[in-house]
Design an enzyme around this catalytic site. Structure first.
Site, PDB file in Angstrom:
ATOM      1  N   GLU A 287      -9.700 -10.847  -6.847  1.00 22.97           N
ATOM      2  CA  GLU A 287      -8.724  -9.751  -6.766  1.00 22.97           C
ATOM      3  C   GLU A 287      -7.627  -9.895  -7.819  1.00 22.97           C
ATOM      4  OE1 GLU A 287      -7.578  -9.914  -2.637  1.00 22.97           O
ATOM      5  OE2 GLU A 287      -9.539  -9.186  -1.964  1.00 22.97           O
TER       6      GLU A 287
ATOM      7  N   ASN B 291      -1.779   0.255   7.563  1.00 23.11           N
ATOM      8  CA  ASN B 291      -1.268  -1.077   7.910  1.00 23.11           C
ATOM      9  C   ASN B 291      -0.492  -1.762   6.777  1.00 23.11           C
ATOM     10  OD1 ASN B 291      -3.423  -1.717   6.327  1.00 23.11           O
ATOM     11  ND2 ASN B 291      -4.452  -3.037   7.808  1.00 23.11           N
TER      12      ASN B 291
ATOM     13  N   LYS C 150       0.827  -1.215   0.000  1.00 20.64           N
ATOM     14  CA  LYS C 150       0.000   0.000   0.000  1.00 20.64           C
ATOM     15  C   LYS C 150       0.864   1.270   0.000  1.00 20.64           C
ATOM     16  CE  LYS C 150      -3.925  -2.100   2.526  1.00 20.64           C
ATOM     17  NZ  LYS C 150      -4.560  -2.116   3.877  1.00 20.64           N
TER      18      LYS C 150
ATOM     19  N   TYR D 278     -12.424  -2.900  -2.656  1.00 22.23           N
ATOM     20  CA  TYR D 278     -12.893  -2.862  -1.268  1.00 22.23           C
ATOM     21  C   TYR D 278     -14.428  -2.832  -1.173  1.00 22.23           C
ATOM     22  CZ  TYR D 278      -8.176  -2.295   0.662  1.00 22.23           C
ATOM     23  OH  TYR D 278      -6.871  -2.496   1.056  1.00 22.23           O
TER      24      TYR D 278
ATOM     25  N   HIS E 214      -1.976  -5.473   1.840  1.00 23.38           N
ATOM     26  CA  HIS E 214      -3.234  -6.203   1.668  1.00 23.38           C
ATOM     27  C   HIS E 214      -2.884  -7.624   1.263  1.00 23.38           C
ATOM     28  CE1 HIS E 214      -7.216  -7.386   0.235  1.00 23.38           C
ATOM     29  NE2 HIS E 214      -6.562  -7.942  -0.775  1.00 23.38           N
TER      30      HIS E 214
ATOM     31  N   ARG F 158       2.881  -6.165   9.819  1.00 26.16           N
ATOM     32  CA  ARG F 158       2.092  -5.074  10.414  1.00 26.16           C
ATOM     33  C   ARG F 158       2.542  -4.769  11.838  1.00 26.16           C
ATOM     34  NH1 ARG F 158      -3.737  -6.997   7.846  1.00 26.16           N
ATOM     35  NH2 ARG F 158      -3.650  -5.716   5.949  1.00 26.16           N
TER      36      ARG F 158
HETATM   37  P1  IDP Z   1      -7.524  -6.848   6.041  1.00 24.21           P
HETATM   38  O1  IDP Z   1      -6.741  -5.896   5.170  1.00 24.21           O
HETATM   39  O2  IDP Z   1      -6.699  -7.338   7.201  1.00 24.21           O
HETATM   40  O3  IDP Z   1      -8.197  -7.964   5.273  1.00 24.21           O
HETATM   41  P2  IDP Z   1     -10.188  -5.657   6.309  1.00 24.21           P
HETATM   42  O4  IDP Z   1     -11.054  -5.808   7.501  1.00 24.21           O
HETATM   43  O5  IDP Z   1     -10.566  -6.415   5.072  1.00 24.21           O
HETATM   44  O6  IDP Z   1      -8.679  -5.984   6.743  1.00 24.21           O
HETATM   45  O7  IDP Z   1     -10.110  -4.101   5.965  1.00 24.21           O
HETATM   46  C1  IDP Z   1      -9.524  -3.670   4.763  1.00 24.21           C
HETATM   47  C2  IDP Z   1      -8.614  -2.510   5.069  1.00 24.21           C
HETATM   48  O8  IDP Z   1      -9.401  -1.415   5.535  1.00 24.21           O
HETATM   49  C3  IDP Z   1      -7.610  -2.751   6.186  1.00 24.21           C
HETATM   50  O9  IDP Z   1      -6.425  -3.406   5.771  1.00 24.21           O
HETATM   51  C4  IDP Z   1      -7.330  -1.336   6.654  1.00 24.21           C
HETATM   52  O10 IDP Z   1      -6.395  -0.692   5.791  1.00 24.21           O
HETATM   53  C5  IDP Z   1      -8.685  -0.671   6.494  1.00 24.21           C
HETATM   54  N1  IDP Z   1      -9.438  -0.683   7.743  1.00 24.21           N
HETATM   55  C6  IDP Z   1     -10.139  -1.700   8.273  1.00 24.21           C
HETATM   56  N2  IDP Z   1     -10.721  -1.347   9.438  1.00 24.21           N
HETATM   57  C7  IDP Z   1     -10.387  -0.062   9.627  1.00 24.21           C
HETATM   58  C8  IDP Z   1     -10.678   0.902  10.669  1.00 24.21           C
HETATM   59  O11 IDP Z   1     -11.377   0.620  11.652  1.00 24.21           O
HETATM   60  N3  IDP Z   1     -10.129   2.150  10.513  1.00 24.21           N
HETATM   61  C9  IDP Z   1      -9.361   2.503   9.454  1.00 24.21           C
HETATM   62  N4  IDP Z   1      -9.071   1.639   8.473  1.00 24.21           N
HETATM   63  C10 IDP Z   1      -9.566   0.385   8.555  1.00 24.21           C
HETATM   64 MG    MG Z   2      -9.746  -7.896   3.933  1.00 29.14          MG
END
Ligand code: IDP
Ligand code: MG
Length: 149
Positions: free
Chosen positions: A126, A112, A9, A49, A115, A102
């Site tokens: 994807e 973070n 990212k 997303y 992805h 992370r």
């Molecule tokens: P993942 O990347 O670990 O699969 P997901 O729940 O699919 O996590 O969320 C996608 C992305 O959205 C996360 O990697 C993060 O960058 C962002 N994200 C998820 N939850 C939050 C939040 O509560 N605040 C800000 N960004 C978030």
């Molecule tokens: Mg995810």
């Protein structure tokens, strides 16, 4: 063999951590079968997303992922999907396992670094989204027999 999509990212790119991310996955034994650098468009970000549309962080997430270029890659190997998610660590860096990307480089969910696809169906979807016009290259690596039983 299983394939998974990873994204390096914008924050990881800006912080010079692209090589670190790729290197950790390679060292684990996973094989690169596709890689490209791109600036994610807003429509692509929203498609990628889509499952998060309507959530409070969605707007910020789209702004984050489109803010500067990223690297997309497809890694292949037995256990690629679960193994890659494990190498990345939990979504919240503060809850990610010690030693994961992370945990080692991040502090906040919204920054973070990476992805990784979370299931075979997501990986297929994807990979098609990011590599529809440039299919992954299957290749036999000389070390495969020393990584895969
Ligand atoms: P993942 O990347 O670990 O699969 P997901 O729940 O699919 O996590 O969320 C996608 C992305 O959205 C996360 O990697 C993060 O960058 C962002 N994200 C998820 N939850 C939050 C939040 O509560 N605040 C800000 N960004 C978030
Ligand atoms: Mg995810």
């Amino acid at each position: 063999m299983e394939r998974t999509l990873i994204l390096i990212k914008p924050d990881a790119m800006q912080r010079g951590l692209a090589g670190e991310v790729i290197s950790r996955l390679e060292r684990r034994g996973l094989k690169i079968v596709a890689i490209r650098m791109l600036k994610v468009s807003t429509p692509l970000a929203k498609k990628h997303y889509a499952e998060h549309e309507g959530k409070p962080f969605f707007k910020g997430l789209v702004e984050y992922i489109t803010s500067s270029p990223i690297i997309a890659a497809v890694f292949e190997g037995n256990g690629a999907i679960k193994g890659t998610r494990q190498t990345m660590g939990a979504t919240n860096p503060l809850e990610a396992a010690t030693g994961s990307i992370r945990a080692d480089f991040g502090l906040e969910k919204g920054r973070n670094l990476t992805h990784a696809s979370d299931s075979p169906a997501s990986a297929r979807r994807e990979i098609a989204l990011f590599f529809g016009d440039m299919p992954p290259t299957a290749w036999k690596r000389d070390t495969d027999a020393w990584v895969f039983e």
